[in-house]
Motif scaffolding. Sequence first.
Motif, PDB file in Angstrom:
ATOM      1  N   ILE A 204       0.817  -1.214   0.000  1.00 59.18           N
ATOM      2  CA  ILE A 204       0.000   0.000   0.000  1.00 59.18           C
ATOM      3  C   ILE A 204       0.855   1.272   0.000  1.00 59.18           C
ATOM      4  CG2 ILE A 204      -1.991  -1.123   1.056  1.00 59.18           C
ATOM      5  CD1 ILE A 204      -1.150   0.013   3.744  1.00 59.18           C
ATOM      6  N   ALA A 205       2.136   1.132  -0.390  1.00 58.59           N
ATOM      7  CA  ALA A 205       2.976   2.327  -0.509  1.00 58.59           C
ATOM      8  C   ALA A 205       2.445   3.230  -1.633  1.00 58.59           C
ATOM      9  CB  ALA A 205       4.419   1.933  -0.791  1.00 58.59           C
ATOM     10  N   GLN A 206       2.441   4.525  -1.380  1.00 61.36           N
ATOM     11  CA  GLN A 206       1.910   5.503  -2.317  1.00 61.36           C
ATOM     12  C   GLN A 206       3.015   6.422  -2.823  1.00 61.36           C
ATOM     13  OE1 GLN A 206      -1.356   5.573  -3.331  1.00 61.36           O
ATOM     14  NE2 GLN A 206      -1.523   3.668  -2.129  1.00 61.36           N
ATOM     15  N   PRO A 207       2.887   6.929  -4.057  1.00 56.52           N
ATOM     16  CA  PRO A 207       3.908   7.858  -4.585  1.00 56.52           C
ATOM     17  C   PRO A 207       3.879   9.196  -3.853  1.00 56.52           C
ATOM     18  CG  PRO A 207       2.066   7.641  -6.116  1.00 56.52           C
ATOM     19  CD  PRO A 207       1.848   6.612  -5.062  1.00 56.52           C
ATOM     20  N   ILE A 208       5.056   9.773  -3.665  1.00 59.94           N
ATOM     21  CA  ILE A 208       5.202  11.103  -3.067  1.00 59.94           C
ATOM     22  C   ILE A 208       6.083  11.915  -4.005  1.00 59.94           C
ATOM     23  CG2 ILE A 208       5.994  12.433  -1.082  1.00 59.94           C
ATOM     24  CD1 ILE A 208       5.619   9.946   0.630  1.00 59.94           C
ATOM     25  N   THR A 209       5.554  13.008  -4.509  1.00 58.18           N
ATOM     26  CA  THR A 209       6.262  13.807  -5.508  1.00 58.18           C
ATOM     27  C   THR A 209       7.647  14.216  -5.009  1.00 58.18           C
ATOM     28  OG1 THR A 209       4.159  14.669  -6.319  1.00 58.18           O
ATOM     29  CG2 THR A 209       6.152  15.877  -6.924  1.00 58.18           C
ATOM     30  N   GLY A 210       8.658  13.897  -5.815  1.00 52.76           N
ATOM     31  CA  GLY A 210      10.033  14.256  -5.480  1.00 52.76           C
ATOM     32  C   GLY A 210      10.694  13.358  -4.472  1.00 52.76           C
ATOM     33  N   CYS A 279      -0.876   0.086  11.706  1.00 57.69           N
ATOM     34  CA  CYS A 279      -0.111  -0.492  12.815  1.00 57.69           C
ATOM     35  C   CYS A 279      -0.771  -1.766  13.331  1.00 57.69           C
ATOM     36  CB  CYS A 279       0.045   0.521  13.953  1.00 57.69           C
ATOM     37  SG  CYS A 279       1.013   1.978  13.517  1.00 57.69           S
ATOM     38  N   LYS A 280      -1.221  -2.607  12.427  1.00 62.61           N
ATOM     39  CA  LYS A 280      -1.882  -3.845  12.793  1.00 62.61           C
ATOM     40  C   LYS A 280      -1.278  -5.013  12.008  1.00 62.61           C
ATOM     41  CE  LYS A 280      -6.352  -1.644  13.737  1.00 62.61           C
ATOM     42  NZ  LYS A 280      -7.795  -1.569  13.336  1.00 62.61           N
ATOM     43  N   LEU A 281      -1.408  -6.191  12.588  1.00 62.14           N
ATOM     44  CA  LEU A 281      -0.998  -7.400  11.896  1.00 62.14           C
ATOM     45  C   LEU A 281      -2.090  -7.780  10.906  1.00 62.14           C
ATOM     46  CD1 LEU A 281       1.071  -9.725  11.696  1.00 62.14           C
ATOM     47  CD2 LEU A 281      -0.225 -10.906  13.472  1.00 62.14           C
ATOM     48  N   ASN A 282      -1.823  -7.558   9.630  1.00 64.13           N
ATOM     49  CA  ASN A 282      -2.832  -7.831   8.608  1.00 64.13           C
ATOM     50  C   ASN A 282      -2.126  -8.228   7.315  1.00 64.13           C
ATOM     51  OD1 ASN A 282      -1.883  -5.364   7.575  1.00 64.13           O
ATOM     52  ND2 ASN A 282      -3.518  -4.208   8.573  1.00 64.13           N
ATOM     53  N   ARG A 283      -2.830  -8.112   6.204  1.00 65.66           N
ATOM     54  CA  ARG A 283      -2.266  -8.560   4.926  1.00 65.66           C
ATOM     55  C   ARG A 283      -1.837  -7.387   4.052  1.00 65.66           C
ATOM     56  NH1 ARG A 283      -6.283 -13.206   2.774  1.00 65.66           N
ATOM     57  NH2 ARG A 283      -5.090 -12.779   0.876  1.00 65.66           N
ATOM     58  N   THR A 284      -1.373  -6.316   4.680  1.00 59.09           N
ATOM     59  CA  THR A 284      -0.830  -5.180   3.938  1.00 59.09           C
ATOM     60  C   THR A 284       0.583  -4.880   4.429  1.00 59.09           C
ATOM     61  OG1 THR A 284      -1.679  -3.504   5.487  1.00 59.09           O
ATOM     62  CG2 THR A 284      -3.131  -4.196   3.684  1.00 59.09           C
ATOM     63  N   PHE A 285       1.380  -4.266   3.568  1.00 59.60           N
ATOM     64  CA  PHE A 285       2.735  -3.885   3.924  1.00 59.60           C
ATOM     65  C   PHE A 285       3.136  -2.674   3.089  1.00 59.60           C
ATOM     66  CE2 PHE A 285       3.207  -6.598   0.274  1.00 59.60           C
ATOM     67  CZ  PHE A 285       4.272  -6.081  -0.442  1.00 59.60           C
ATOM     68  N   TYR A 286       4.234  -2.025   3.476  1.00 61.67           N
ATOM     69  CA  TYR A 286       4.796  -0.902   2.735  1.00 61.67           C
ATOM     70  C   TYR A 286       6.160  -1.290   2.187  1.00 61.67           C
ATOM     71  CZ  TYR A 286       1.408   2.248   4.978  1.00 61.67           C
ATOM     72  OH  TYR A 286       0.270   2.873   5.407  1.00 61.67           O
ATOM     73  N   ASP A 287       6.354  -1.102   0.905  1.00 60.16           N
ATOM     74  CA  ASP A 287       7.678  -1.269   0.306  1.00 60.16           C
ATOM     75  C   ASP A 287       7.756  -0.309  -0.879  1.00 60.16           C
ATOM     76  OD1 ASP A 287      10.220  -2.123  -0.096  1.00 60.16           O
ATOM     77  OD2 ASP A 287       9.694  -4.086  -0.904  1.00 60.16           O
ATOM     78  N   ALA A 288       8.322   0.869  -0.629  1.00 55.33           N
ATOM     79  CA  ALA A 288       8.347   1.935  -1.623  1.00 55.33           C
ATOM     80  C   ALA A 288       9.672   1.969  -2.370  1.00 55.33           C
ATOM     81  CB  ALA A 288       8.103   3.284  -0.948  1.00 55.33           C
ATOM     82  N   ALA A 289       9.646   2.476  -3.581  1.00 53.69           N
ATOM     83  CA  ALA A 289      10.859   2.673  -4.373  1.00 53.69           C
ATOM     84  C   ALA A 289      11.774   3.687  -3.681  1.00 53.69           C
ATOM     85  CB  ALA A 289      10.491   3.155  -5.770  1.00 53.69           C
ATOM     86  N   LEU A 290      13.066   3.547  -3.898  1.00 54.45           N
ATOM     87  CA  LEU A 290      14.047   4.393  -3.224  1.00 54.45           C
ATOM     88  C   LEU A 290      13.953   5.843  -3.713  1.00 54.45           C
ATOM     89  CD1 LEU A 290      17.188   2.053  -3.299  1.00 54.45           C
ATOM     90  CD2 LEU A 290      15.246   2.059  -1.715  1.00 54.45           C
ATOM     91  N   SER A 347      12.446   0.362   5.139  1.00 47.16           N
ATOM     92  CA  SER A 347      11.839   1.418   5.951  1.00 47.16           C
ATOM     93  C   SER A 347      10.479   1.013   6.511  1.00 47.16           C
ATOM     94  CB  SER A 347      11.681   2.700   5.130  1.00 47.16           C
ATOM     95  OG  SER A 347      12.932   3.184   4.701  1.00 47.16           O
ATOM     96  N   PHE A 348       9.829   0.036   5.915  1.00 45.31           N
ATOM     97  CA  PHE A 348       8.550  -0.479   6.380  1.00 45.31           C
ATOM     98  C   PHE A 348       7.506   0.626   6.489  1.00 45.31           C
ATOM     99  CE2 PHE A 348      12.148  -2.678   8.361  1.00 45.31           C
ATOM    100  CZ  PHE A 348      12.029  -3.924   7.759  1.00 45.31           C
ATOM    101  N   SER A 349       7.609   1.579   5.575  1.00 41.60           N
ATOM    102  CA  SER A 349       6.710   2.716   5.621  1.00 41.60           C
ATOM    103  C   SER A 349       6.554   3.293   4.223  1.00 41.60           C
ATOM    104  CB  SER A 349       7.263   3.797   6.560  1.00 41.60           C
ATOM    105  OG  SER A 349       8.386   4.441   5.972  1.00 41.60           O
ATOM    106  N   ASN A 350       5.720   4.297   4.128  1.00 39.41           N
ATOM    107  CA  ASN A 350       5.473   4.936   2.838  1.00 39.41           C
ATOM    108  C   ASN A 350       6.637   5.817   2.385  1.00 39.41           C
ATOM    109  OD1 ASN A 350       3.433   5.180   0.745  1.00 39.41           O
ATOM    110  ND2 ASN A 350       3.326   7.345   1.303  1.00 39.41           N
TER     111      ASN A 350
END
Length: 781
Positions: A204-210, A279-290, A347-350
Amino acid sequence: MAALSPAQAQETRDTSTSSESAGGEIIVTARKRSERLLDVPVAVSAVSSEDLARYASNSLSAISQQVPALVIGESTNQVGGSINLRGVGSGISNPSTETAVTMNFDGVPISYGNAVRLGQIDIQRVEVLKGPQALFYGKNSPGGVISLVSADPGSFFEARLRTGYEFQAEQRFAEAMVSGPLTDTVGARIVGYYSKEDGWFRNIAQPITGVTAGAGAKTLNAEDVFVRGTLTFEPTPATRIKFKINYGQRDRDGVGPTGLAQIVECPNGGVSVFGATDCKLNRTFYDAALTPGTIASDPSFKDGVPFVKSSQFLTSLSVDQDLSDSYGLSSVTGYYRLREQSIDSFSFSNIPYYGASNDVIAKGFSQELRLTSDLDGPLNFMIGGFFQDATFTIGQAFTVDFGTPFLVGSTFYDVHTTAYSGFAQVRYKPVEQIEIAAGGRLSREDKKLTGTSFSLPFEVLDPKKHYNDFSPDITITYKPDSNLTAYAAYREGFTSGGFNTVPTALRTSANTSRPALDLSYDQMTAKGFEVGLKGYLAERQMLFDLVGYTYKYNDLQLSRYDNASFSQLTQNAGGARVQGVEFNLTMQPHAIPGLQVRTSLAYNDAHYTNFIGGCYNGQSISDGCNLALRDPSQPASATNYYTAQDQSGQQLVRAPEWTFSAGFNYDTEFSENLGGGLSFDMNHSSSYLTQTEASPATRQKSYWQFNGTLSLNGGKDKPWELALVGRNLTNRLIRVTGAVVGSTAGQYGTAAPRQGDILASVGAPRSVLLQLTVRSSLFGR
């Protein structure tokens, strides 16, 4: 896991390749000769090919659900996997650390956790030997051995096609096998497997401009390819030659190793400072491009899109030569090569604050020779030697980007290992019912570390290490009749030390102001006792196995997080005690043909006896982080904090105190050409810690899991079978590993530091699989 039958199987040298005798009893080679499971004076859990097929178990993680006290899972870094048996394992920290529980593929030992990812396809049987194993599996192992024996060609032509669809991960797979004799003396078997899945977990990582382009892939996808070829050659009954070649590949595009992990708890207001919102144990994760800055900091980051590409090659050549009716010579030659590349933000985050690249190559040649006697008298022996030459290399880069990219490290390590050992065992029968076996293995391993930091040769303390050990093994076995075996054993085990391959900058000739680090850790040893009783009851309708054990481990190798190097390291605990009782019961009532009922119960008390360990991030003084003040000459303060805790008496990692399982299989024939089957299993585990530093928040609570299978088939020999397989039917998500995210926590060892977010790698959720198998017997032989 043994089938019940009144038939007897005689002991022979290891020439049998079937998992069951003609009478239906499981035959194992735990002592490098074919014996009934009942007769082996070792704690062995044997999983037959039928058990594996019943739940479509084509991975070690799935197999672990059928073996009490075995916890296996893929890790979130380049180590590949974690294996704990009775709570003993080498952690998930350092990719060059050899596992405390050794995997053995067709006689070739593999000590790297990445082998967890090698496909377990067309396996004849799995033997899990618990406790120290010094004599029979090439390398000494202090925690146990997982032995996988692949199927061999038989005496007639056979073929199998298997395909299926898993609904939850949208997995599509196909497996094909062809086997049979080519001539009177040559046999061949080829199996191929292909699988592609979208994955159970959603990115569920989302794009962030720049900052980041967002998710490289929407799911934790995977593509697997596996091929094995086997040739057997028996020019005479006295000469048996077997050659196997395996190739496995797994790719994940757009998702790195951390796709298996997620932040599951956020104590600071329920929101992670890294941007995880649930912040829950579920079936989603964050893995964003560098970030662009991270990509530009080192060429190894390429386009910054996370990925994992792993390939493994394994070949083995075994030769068994009967020198006479009384003596046999066996040789096993093996070669293993692993290549794994990955990029991830870790980073385990957006927001990808970090970036890491890894390029791992492990390869090794091994040779074992064994001379075994089969004399008519009371005395027999086995003697042999083992040699291994292995190299492990890893290139890695690590960058931090909190607005200004900083390349923390760019390192290359080369670890070269040369291992030698000699082993021998003498077996003596003073009377027919008693056997006394005594032996041991003398081992020496030499390891050398070289490499570069920022392309310059680095300098570390003691780059050459030598490890020596002698591990005896003494067993007394009593068999009053063919239905009962009792034994008592004293065993020792060993695994060598090694080097931590940290990704951060090291001292070179260009920066001599930096201290030269000692990257080594010590060898681990185990010693203790085991007693067992196995037997049939109720006119052989019941088979039981009762084992009691107590082992002491010195310098247990564990993982710990090191803030200075931004990585997990391997460290040694002073001592640990592992003791417990295991009971297994299998029932096959004569009154209900086709029914098998099984149950197992295990109690395992695994705790540190002497361990001063590091503190977990966010651990306060009152929570136990009250040892090793950073500067002992000054009073404690926010900048002069404690760094260690006393963990003596604490539970080992991934060591549940209680495990329980129960289940049944029922196979029947409705008519000559139609049959069916029903299976159900339930497994329970008490709670266990998932982090060495033992933050209470990383504890996995007790849980139940349920599996079931419903199948229809073409009657006798099952020429076709359609099966609906369900695993983890209640969709219980399990934490396999855990950690406190260091950068979200306050400095440990102070009065009231900020608590950190909790990270966990997650086991497989519910799986529902529809599988069709067609065999050549459908069309006649």
